[in-house]
Motif scaffolding. Sequence first.
Motif, short mmCIF file in Angstrom:
data_model
loop_
_atom_site.label_atom_id
_atom_site.label_comp_id
_atom_site.label_asym_id
_atom_site.label_seq_id
_atom_site.Cartn_x
_atom_site.Cartn_y
_atom_site.Cartn_z
N GLY A 1 59.45 -44.14 1.40
CA GLY A 1 60.46 -43.55 2.13
C GLY A 1 59.85 -43.28 3.51
O GLY A 1 59.22 -44.22 4.12
N SER A 2 59.84 -42.10 3.86
CA SER A 2 59.50 -41.86 5.37
C SER A 2 57.90 -41.96 5.57
O SER A 2 57.35 -42.33 6.56
N GLU B 1 60.20 -34.56 -5.93
CA GLU B 1 60.17 -35.97 -5.35
C GLU B 1 59.00 -36.75 -5.46
O GLU B 1 58.23 -36.30 -4.65
N HIS C 1 62.03 -36.03 4.61
CA HIS C 1 61.35 -36.02 3.27
C HIS C 1 60.19 -35.24 2.80
O HIS C 1 59.65 -35.24 1.85
N THR C 2 59.85 -34.16 3.79
CA THR C 2 58.93 -33.10 3.63
C THR C 2 59.30 -31.84 3.43
O THR C 2 58.65 -30.95 3.56
N ARG D 1 69.72 -34.99 -0.91
CA ARG D 1 69.03 -36.15 -0.55
C ARG D 1 67.55 -35.75 0.27
O ARG D 1 67.92 -35.39 1.35
N ASN D 2 66.40 -35.70 -0.37
CA ASN D 2 65.16 -35.62 0.60
C ASN D 2 64.18 -36.49 0.24
O ASN D 2 62.89 -36.13 0.38
N GLY D 3 64.35 -37.67 -0.31
CA GLY D 3 63.69 -38.72 -0.67
C GLY D 3 64.18 -39.74 -1.39
O GLY D 3 65.34 -39.87 -1.39
N THR D 4 63.29 -40.69 -1.97
CA THR D 4 63.60 -41.97 -2.67
C THR D 4 64.84 -41.79 -3.66
O THR D 4 65.85 -42.39 -3.75
N THR E 1 58.39 -39.40 -4.19
CA THR E 1 58.15 -39.90 -2.74
C THR E 1 57.08 -39.47 -2.11
O THR E 1 56.35 -40.17 -1.33
N THR E 2 57.00 -37.90 -2.12
CA THR E 2 56.03 -37.37 -1.38
C THR E 2 55.14 -36.08 -1.97
O THR E 2 54.45 -35.52 -1.46
#
Lengths: 522, 522
Positions: B486-487, B299, B271-272, B245-248, B301-302
């Motif tokens: 996310g973040s 991801e 998240h990054t 897990r490192n993002g939505t 997300t980022t």
Amino acid sequence: MPYADLSDTARRWATDPAIDLWVVVAPRVGDHASMIGVQLGSVRWNGMGVALLAGTTEAPSALLREQVDRVVPGPPPPSPRGIVEAAWAAGLDDLRRVGVIADARAGLDAGHRAGAGAIVGIAASSADRRALLPGQPDVIVAPDGLASAISQRWGPARAHRERILLNPGPTVASDRVHRAIAGPDLCHREPEYTTIAVRTRRLLLEVAEAPVGWEAVLLAGSGTSAMEAMVGGAARPGRRLLCVRNGTYGDRMATMADRAGIPHTDLPFGHTEPADAAAIAAALDADPTIDAVTIVQHETTTGLLNPIAAVAAETRARGVLLAVDAISAFGSELLPLREGGIDLVAGTSNKCLHGLPGCAFVLLSPAAIARVRSAQPRSIYLDLAGYLAAAERDSVPFTPSVPAVYGLLAALEELLDEGVEERRSAYRSRIDWLDGELARLGLEPAVAPEHRSASVRAVPLPPGVAYPELHDRLKAAGYVIYAGQGSGAADQFRACLLGTVTVDALRPFITELETILASVPA
Amino acid sequence: MPYADLSDTARRWATDPAIDLWVVVAPRVGDHASMIGVQLGSVRWNGMGVALLAGTTEAPSALLREQVDRVVPGPPPPSPRGIVEAAWAAGLDDLRRVGVIADARAGLDAGHRAGAGAIVGIAASSADRRALLPGQPDVIVAPDGLASAISQRWGPARAHRERILLNPGPTVASDRVHRAIAGPDLCHREPEYTTIAVRTRRLLLEVAEAPVGWEAVLLAGSGTSAMEAMVGGAARPGRRLLCVRNGTYGDRMATMADRAGIPHTDLPFGHTEPADAAAIAAALDADPTIDAVTIVQHETTTGLLNPIAAVAAETRARGVLLAVDAISAFGSELLPLREGGIDLVAGTSNKCLHGLPGCAFVLLSPAAIARVRSAQPRSIYLDLAGYLAAAERDSVPFTPSVPAVYGLLAALEELLDEGVEERRSAYRSRIDWLDGELARLGLEPAVAPEHRSASVRAVPLPPGVAYPELHDRLKAAGYVIYAGQGSGAADQFRACLLGTVTVDALRPFITELETILASVPA
């Protein structure tokens, strides 16, 4: 496409090429003129005309000139005028039936601007192919592949083509719907999508004549996705479902409950026997842990209608939710929501609503909204509570099938232009006509007349007629029937009247059926 | 639509009407001539031209004649010639930018035959509306609603229109794809659908450079449907998933496992921060009950890339399956399938493949095929084993999103015309250009350069610039950006380069961004 309202629609769809005239706009054709000439000859053998736009081809070879019906003058591409003039010169009065063959972007652009129904790029190398991409041809072919590509995609013998669909969806939809789905690319997080989705959900509730307080959820998926979302949300943790089963789709809801780990009691009936509301009432009275009943309004398996109003009276009286699979009923059968007792309704865009496949929906009463919020979510994608929560924020949880939503909205507007009652009554009178014709041919549908739907007929195969032969002969005449299912899988076929097809467009179907029956040895 | 390859594409899309010329073909207009005259005057105030087809209107009133730019002769409808002549007379060279207004079927038919981009029916009563339906207008309006309907759907200030989409899908897709999705209505039980589905699945495997023995499953749904089907089938009963897990989207797969009741161990990263293959290896070594790893390749997300090849080396070495969410990576990032170690890949039609939303897919290795058959099915709709079993019978379990499959197939053919490596390298050089421009403006994406994808950039909002203002100003210039997630939800925006958009078409985006930054008080 022509609306399926004429007696020769099926025949024309089954036999005509998709394109009547190909216009060659090929300034760089010089290198491959001989090859393209040969290929164009083959296109002409297929019964399609070919014209060459003069002045756009560097010194067209004699062979190329010989292989075209005419050479037409016109300004250079991307002007579409030469292409249009070629159509007029060929006596054609529909620009959608013109195809353009070009080997440079300007020619492809001219085809788009002329409203051409087919746009073919010719490229002899990878670099040439890439250079054509911004011209957005429907296909890019090598010079020696031109004739076969045209024959396979647009020729009179192509397999993939319009036919009158007598399967229970996807149906023949109007150009209005087909044009709508090709609408603008749209980010679903923009207010423009919200506007469209809100309107689509509102019109679904309007067509259903849903009372105030109901909500509609749109899913990207088939009707089955909506069914499964509905089944998954219908019961509180620890409570049971009563699954009424009298066909493939009633069975499917019981299997969905199994897979989700929701306890259920099943109430089976024969595949041509409507559910008995009194038996449902007795089952509910026998088990107070039953939280909801699942039932199919119209079993596509056989064309059987279940007595939804009578069942709803029992669930209403007991405060139990009723979850209705209305996938093949929505739009064509009366759904008595105002009387109460029905709480969840699953439907899809591509059956009696005349949209295209890709979008399904669930309608929820206020009680159902509370219920799905209290159910144990077993999925993210099929969690109705998640869709409702997102809708409250004017949002959607996942990327919707934007084109299918465009199509559904256009189909709903078309339905409201027709009138909700008028749609139902048109379905009913069309199927009454079919029943009369089937009776005349000695073909009696499996379901008794009083329980038949307005759209689907499961018909015993006549003695001596195998389904594949029946299907293929009718398909050659332009009509696509459907195999039997459930208890009728081995010995029935289905003829389903959904979509924008008129009785006139169906007459040749009966004629062909009659011919087939007459050809069976006694 | 024009391809998004010119520097003025965004501006034209944001400001032009969709229709340049309306042609009135209204033989029965007599009763409402004055009202329609007033309405047409309003259309002209909106900057669109209006022509009247002579001889088709019973004694057009002076008012009506006064309100049109010109009266054009032509044969009566359904011939399209008068409409085309009106376009030429107005100096228009694109028939898709002609609209037709008609009050009888013949006029509507003429519009279709002329390749008109908009076809409007006028009807004053319910009966008149129904009579127009076979003419398949895009909309039917009352005489006094003509101007507002035209303004809202086709006018220069309409909200719903083409824009250059810098959200992470749906993307700007080509006309090739848009034309394909409007293809023939088709029953999915016919061999023609099988041919199309088989070819689409084969081309997905070809684009992925999948080894022999892999299979592709098509689902009607968003990418999330494919993810959830993949997660649900990845582990045997009683075994665990390791969810990276490192993002939505990595988080979402863990939530999917929760809802399905699949035990899982989570391995979170920032998240990054790319996932650490050594940490994954250690987690696998620590727990032999882990049956599969879920990870996101890119991801969204980022814009962070996870080191899929390194992770695959660890799963390969341990005989553990690797399930990859490649939804926003498929087509734009290298997916190292040939080396082994990756077993399940989820993707969607509408991101870097440039199809349209509505169709998702999962690719499966031979080991994954065996695995999903041994997993406990928790759903019918999202059960990969069911799709594989149907495919073995040349069938599909549920109605597919036929138009979205048409679109995906056209998009795959377009991608192969471009070249698989060429697509990836075009993405990479386009985003390199963006990175350079952002750096020049002092905007540094949240993810370190070496971990950035080829398509998505999450960028900290410049001080003093609120997201809604940034979004709306860029949208007014024709570009749709995306909010942070996310973040970065509170303090980032995302600029995503997917779809058929060139650097030239993006230059004004940078100019506008620069103007916005310059306008912020220091």
